[in-house]
Design an enzyme around this catalytic site. Structure first.
Site, PDB file in Angstrom:
ATOM      1  N   ASP A  12       0.812  -1.220   0.000  1.00  0.00           N
ATOM      2  CA  ASP A  12       0.000   0.000   0.000  1.00  0.00           C
ATOM      3  C   ASP A  12       0.845   1.270   0.000  1.00  0.00           C
ATOM      4  O   ASP A  12       0.588   2.185  -0.777  1.00  0.00           O
ATOM      5  CB  ASP A  12      -0.957   0.004   1.196  1.00  0.00           C
ATOM      6  N   ARG A  93       1.827   5.548  16.380  1.00  0.00           N
ATOM      7  CA  ARG A  93       1.469   6.575  15.385  1.00  0.00           C
ATOM      8  C   ARG A  93       2.008   7.964  15.710  1.00  0.00           C
ATOM      9  O   ARG A  93       2.554   8.633  14.836  1.00  0.00           O
ATOM     10  CB  ARG A  93      -0.050   6.610  15.153  1.00  0.00           C
ATOM     11  N   ASP A 122      -6.092   5.179  12.446  1.00  0.00           N
ATOM     12  CA  ASP A 122      -4.711   5.614  12.257  1.00  0.00           C
ATOM     13  C   ASP A 122      -4.593   6.968  11.551  1.00  0.00           C
ATOM     14  O   ASP A 122      -3.740   7.781  11.888  1.00  0.00           O
ATOM     15  CB  ASP A 122      -3.917   4.528  11.526  1.00  0.00           C
ATOM     16  N   SER A 173      -5.066  -7.392   7.081  1.00  0.00           N
ATOM     17  CA  SER A 173      -4.332  -6.145   7.218  1.00  0.00           C
ATOM     18  C   SER A 173      -3.610  -6.216   8.563  1.00  0.00           C
ATOM     19  O   SER A 173      -4.236  -6.392   9.602  1.00  0.00           O
ATOM     20  CB  SER A 173      -5.303  -4.962   7.190  1.00  0.00           C
TER      21      SER A 173
HETATM   22  N1  ARG Z   1      -7.743  -1.381  15.657  1.00  0.00           N
HETATM   23  C1  ARG Z   1      -6.414  -1.099  16.069  1.00  0.00           C
HETATM   24  C2  ARG Z   1      -6.241   0.363  16.350  1.00  0.00           C
HETATM   25  O1  ARG Z   1      -7.045   1.131  15.928  1.00  0.00           O
HETATM   26  C3  ARG Z   1      -5.391  -1.619  15.119  1.00  0.00           C
HETATM   27  C4  ARG Z   1      -5.300  -0.989  13.782  1.00  0.00           C
HETATM   28  C5  ARG Z   1      -4.392  -1.816  12.986  1.00  0.00           C
HETATM   29  N2  ARG Z   1      -4.010  -1.310  11.734  1.00  0.00           N
HETATM   30  C6  ARG Z   1      -3.835  -2.129  10.695  1.00  0.00           C
HETATM   31  N3  ARG Z   1      -3.401  -1.620   9.603  1.00  0.00           N
HETATM   32  N4  ARG Z   1      -4.139  -3.384  10.732  1.00  0.00           N
HETATM   33  O2  ARG Z   1      -5.318   0.750  16.984  1.00  0.00           O
END
Ligand code: ARG
Length: 396
Positions: A12, A93, A122, A173
């Site tokens: 991606d 992040r 994110d 993912s």
């Molecule tokens: N749901 C989790 C969060 O919001 C994990 C997100 C994971 N991201 C991914 N690209 N799989 O922190």
């Protein structure tokens, strides 16, 4: 225009490089952060970015900083979102955002970019943190603009000479750092499906874990883990070791339905062995060393702190206000815990602290009891008085 892109080396964000060059006529600078993804070879990732057209590439090993500035504060706050998710993805992040801003300023870039979609948390975390650090920078989220399905993304990649993994692309993912693995999408979207073993890569299934329990001794100094089995250990090394030990015993598998900030409920599977062990130990030690009032109040502060981290509010002033309380409370959270790792579970079996508030003379049911039982009678009466008055009034 010049854009600094948070680049993982995956499909991606590789598409992002090409897409920014095409749609924005941008010069792309790639930035890759090592936060414990383990599979990543930073040089190879930089090489790949250059091949795709990046004019400049950066990679930074930020693992120590990730532990000191992000994981440790979360340990002190018993950081769990909705009581179960140790915030692993959420914590990394704002760190990535910090370096995006730093490199953007150094490179005199006009914008930063990230590969998050419009449905997730994110994007929020990246963008709030960037704006808190430098509100002048533009933020581009290619994956939010292009709106491609997984298959279309693969087509785009093929058309633009972006290497696509030869074996069928995983339906999941996945986001990985030292504090845990997050897995979503694919078969997990059907809530009836039990996660297949292929979802996990750090943990043995509890069924296949050793039949013999393993005991460890974990020591804390002012809220932070400081030694394992009597040996001084901390930071990246300690967390890696606990991921290994916990993984071997099937500890840290979490399967949950979670409330995202954007309002969607989503199925999430996490693998967080070290976090599960450390957070269990830490909150147990707080019970022993903090007063009842502190423990009851801290629950509220901790859950609020965790929400703010999950919701991307790393730089919100209230969060640092809460941290003032949390940090003050941790001065006494030192001691040793003996723990048992066994088939997917972690148990605290022994506790010891110079700041222990446990008083055997008060607690014992045996000889030596110093608790004055006669005082209890009057205390109970007065404690119940307000409710009694209300109840009597109702009866009348
Ligand atoms: N749901 C989790 C969060 O919001 C994990 C997100 C994971 N991201 C991914 N690209 N799989 O922190």
């Amino acid at each position: 225009m010049k854009v600094v892109l948070a680049y993982s080396g995956g499909l991606d964000t590789s598409i992002c490089i090409r897409w920014l060059m095409e749609e924005y006529r941008a010069e792309v600078v790639s930035l890759t952060l090592e936060v414990g993804q383990e599979e990543s070879d930073l040089e190879q990732i930089e090489e790949k970015a250059r091949e795709l057209g990046a004019v400049e590439t950066y990679s930074i090993d930020a693992r120590e900083e990730f532990v000191n500035e992000f994981i440790n504060p979360s340990i002190k706050a018993n950081g769990f979102y909705e009581k179960v998710y140790p915030l692993s993805t959420a914590l990394a992040r704002p760190l990535i955002s910090k370096y995006l801003v730093e490199i953007a300023e150094k490179e005199k870039a006009d914008a930063v970019a990230h590969g998050s979609t419009g449905k997730g948390n994110d994007q929020v975390r990246f963008e709030l943190a960037v704006r808190a650090l430098n509100p002048e920078l533009d933020i581009i989220a290619p994956a939010r603009e292009w709106d491609l399905t997984r298959d279309e993304a693969v087509d785009y990649a093929r058309k633009h000479d972006i290497p696509v993994p030869v074996k069928k692309k995983s339906p999941y993912s996945i986001d990985v750092n030292l504090w845990g693995r997050s897995v979503e999408a694919g078969p997990l979207e059907d809530l009836a499906n039990e996660p297949g073993e292929e979802v996990y890569s750090w943990t043995t299934s509890p069924e296949k874990a050793p039949d013999k329990p393993e005991y460890i001794e974990l020591e804390f100094n002012e809220g932070i883990p400081s030694a394992l089995n009597g040996e001084e250990r901390s930071g990246v090394g300690l967390i890696k070791e606990l991921n290994r030990l916990g993984g071997k015993h099937g500890i840290g598998r979490i399967d949950t339905v979670e409330d995202r900030l954007v309002g969607i409920k989503s199925r999430e599977v996490y693998e967080c062995p070290a976090a599960s062990i450390i957070l269990k130990a830490h909150s147990d030690l707080e019970k022993l060393t903090l007063s009842r009032e502190e423990n009851l109040f801290k629950e509220i502060v901790d859950s609020r702190w965790s929400q703010m981290v999950y919701f991307g509010q790393w730089h919100e002033p209230l969060k640092s206000d809460l941290e003032a309380f949390i940090n003050e409370s941790q001065r006494v959270v030192s001691g040793k815990l003996r723990m048992k790792l066994y088939k997917g579970n972690v148990y605290v079996t022994g506790r010891e602290s110079p700041n222990s508030l446990y008083d055997l003379g008060l607690a014992t049911y045996d000889r030596g009891d110093r608790f004055d039982h006669r005082l209890a009678e009057g205390f109970v009466k007065l404690w119940g008085l307000p409710s009694e008055i209300a109840a009597r009034k109702k009866m009348r």
